[in-house]
Design a protein around this motif. Structure first.
Motif, PDB file in Angstrom:
ATOM      1  N   LYS A 147       0.828  -1.206   0.000  1.00  0.00           N
ATOM      2  CA  LYS A 147       0.000   0.000   0.000  1.00  0.00           C
ATOM      3  C   LYS A 147       0.865   1.260   0.000  1.00  0.00           C
ATOM      4  N   GLU A 148       1.908   1.288   0.826  1.00  0.00           N
ATOM      5  CA  GLU A 148       2.792   2.447   0.878  1.00  0.00           C
ATOM      6  C   GLU A 148       3.565   2.614  -0.422  1.00  0.00           C
ATOM      7  N   ASP A 168       6.702 -15.174  -1.777  1.00  0.00           N
ATOM      8  CA  ASP A 168       6.879 -16.274  -2.737  1.00  0.00           C
ATOM      9  C   ASP A 168       5.657 -16.490  -3.623  1.00  0.00           C
ATOM     10  N   THR A 169       4.817 -15.469  -3.742  1.00  0.00           N
ATOM     11  CA  THR A 169       3.650 -15.538  -4.626  1.00  0.00           C
ATOM     12  C   THR A 169       3.790 -14.454  -5.683  1.00  0.00           C
ATOM     13  N   ILE A 170       3.756 -14.843  -6.949  1.00  0.00           N
ATOM     14  CA  ILE A 170       3.907 -13.892  -8.051  1.00  0.00           C
ATOM     15  C   ILE A 170       2.561 -13.239  -8.336  1.00  0.00           C
ATOM     16  N   LEU A 171       2.547 -11.908  -8.360  1.00  0.00           N
ATOM     17  CA  LEU A 171       1.327 -11.140  -8.579  1.00  0.00           C
ATOM     18  C   LEU A 171       1.539 -10.173  -9.729  1.00  0.00           C
ATOM     19  N   SER A 172       0.465  -9.946 -10.491  1.00  0.00           N
ATOM     20  CA  SER A 172       0.490  -8.914 -11.520  1.00  0.00           C
ATOM     21  C   SER A 172       0.261  -7.546 -10.872  1.00  0.00           C
ATOM     22  N   ARG A 173       0.229  -6.522 -11.698  1.00  0.00           N
ATOM     23  CA  ARG A 173      -0.036  -5.186 -11.150  1.00  0.00           C
ATOM     24  C   ARG A 173      -1.404  -5.142 -10.485  1.00  0.00           C
ATOM     25  N   ARG A 174      -2.411  -5.728 -11.136  1.00  0.00           N
ATOM     26  CA  ARG A 174      -3.750  -5.757 -10.548  1.00  0.00           C
ATOM     27  C   ARG A 174      -3.745  -6.568  -9.247  1.00  0.00           C
ATOM     28  N   GLY A 175      -2.991  -7.654  -9.232  1.00  0.00           N
ATOM     29  CA  GLY A 175      -2.902  -8.450  -8.017  1.00  0.00           C
ATOM     30  C   GLY A 175      -2.271  -7.675  -6.867  1.00  0.00           C
ATOM     31  N   VAL A 176      -1.254  -6.871  -7.166  1.00  0.00           N
ATOM     32  CA  VAL A 176      -0.638  -6.048  -6.121  1.00  0.00           C
ATOM     33  C   VAL A 176      -1.627  -5.014  -5.604  1.00  0.00           C
ATOM     34  N   GLU A 177      -2.402  -4.412  -6.503  1.00  0.00           N
ATOM     35  CA  GLU A 177      -3.397  -3.423  -6.073  1.00  0.00           C
ATOM     36  C   GLU A 177      -4.464  -4.074  -5.198  1.00  0.00           C
ATOM     37  N   ASN A 178      -4.902  -5.272  -5.568  1.00  0.00           N
ATOM     38  CA  ASN A 178      -5.895  -5.971  -4.733  1.00  0.00           C
ATOM     39  C   ASN A 178      -5.297  -6.367  -3.383  1.00  0.00           C
ATOM     40  N   PHE A 179      -4.040  -6.773  -3.392  1.00  0.00           N
ATOM     41  CA  PHE A 179      -3.387  -7.125  -2.131  1.00  0.00           C
ATOM     42  C   PHE A 179      -3.274  -5.910  -1.218  1.00  0.00           C
ATOM     43  N   ALA A 180      -3.025  -4.739  -1.800  1.00  0.00           N
ATOM     44  CA  ALA A 180      -2.891  -3.524  -0.986  1.00  0.00           C
ATOM     45  C   ALA A 180      -4.211  -3.130  -0.332  1.00  0.00           C
TER      46      ALA A 180
END
Length: 245
Positions: A147-148, A168-180
């Motif tokens: 998020k930061e 150890d989990t590969i995320l796309s840009r959208r995945g990073v945004e959802n994780f945040a």
């Protein structure tokens, strides 16, 4: 002798004159420095020979062992590794971006694809190879600061997030945004404890519903029997809680 010393002195005609060293007064030679003309300076600068640069820097032809070990350490010691596309930007902006990221314990790593790709191809992160196709930088942190990181990158259009590896989990840009957008660990733990505490209470209500209903039916039956023996109408049964809905 008379002939030799005669009036014409014929022998002196072929005689070379003696060398005479005359010491004149020595005079100091003083030369004043004169600046080169501006036009000549420009001509010298334009015609100066510059050796051609190699197409590929020598340091990129043979990756150094220290840089390979540094890349391995980055992927081994950090829980969050974000891969970004880096476009040229002023040095002051780079320093400012690093300052804001370092406040959240996020470091910026400039790496060469010629070094990263061989390292990743032999590791469990080989699925990240398609992201290393241009000039890239890594944003790494031993903590989960997605998020930061997104908040800082929002003000730096020259750096584009391509993907990340989080725990150890590969995320796309959208995945990073959802994780945040996920709640923090403390909030998640509180929600989990509340859900676990709710299940036993619901189970207890379900187990008490049957016996309570059976007790109410038996009480009603007994009252009717007693009313039939006395000949008086039965009293209305009191309302019993069913123990749930």
């Amino acid at each position: 002798m008379a002939a030799l010393s005669g009036g014409g002195a014929p022998w002196r005609r072929g005689w070379l004159p003696a060398l005479q060293f005359v010491r004149r007064g020595s005079k100091a030679v003083t030369r004043h420095w004169k600046a080169m003309h501006f036009q000549r300076q420009k001509l010298m600068a334009v015609t100066e020979y510059l050796a051609p640069r190699p197409a590929i820097p020598p340091c990129c032809l043979t990756p150094k062992k220290e840089k390979v070990e540094e890349v391995e350490e980055v992927f081994r010691d950090n829980r969050m590794i974000a891969i970004c596309q880096y476009n040229s930007m002023p040095g002051e902006d780079v320093v400012l971006m690093r300052h804001y990221l370092r406040k959240h314990n996020i470091e910026v790593k400039f790496v060469l694809n010629e070094i990263v790709r061989p390292v990743l191809s032999q590791s469990k992160y080989k699925n990240l190879l398609p992201l290393f196709v241009a000039r890239n930088i890594l944003l790494v942190s031993p903590e989960l600061k997605a998020k930061e990181m997104l908040r800082v990158l929002k003000g730096v259009p020259q750096v584009n997030l391509l993907g990340a590896c989080i725990d150890d989990t590969i995320l796309s840009r959208r995945g990073v945004e959802n994780f945040a957008k996920l709640p923090s660990l403390e909030v998640s733990q509180g929600q989990t404890v509340g859900a676990l505490a709710l299940l036993p209470s619901q189970t207890s209500s379900l187990l008490q519903r049957g016996p309570a209903h059976l007790t109410a039916l038996l009480d009603e039956h007994i009252r009717r029997l007693q009313a039939g023996e006395t000949g008086s109408p039965p009293e209305p049964a009191p309302a019993h809680s069913s123990g749930g809905h």
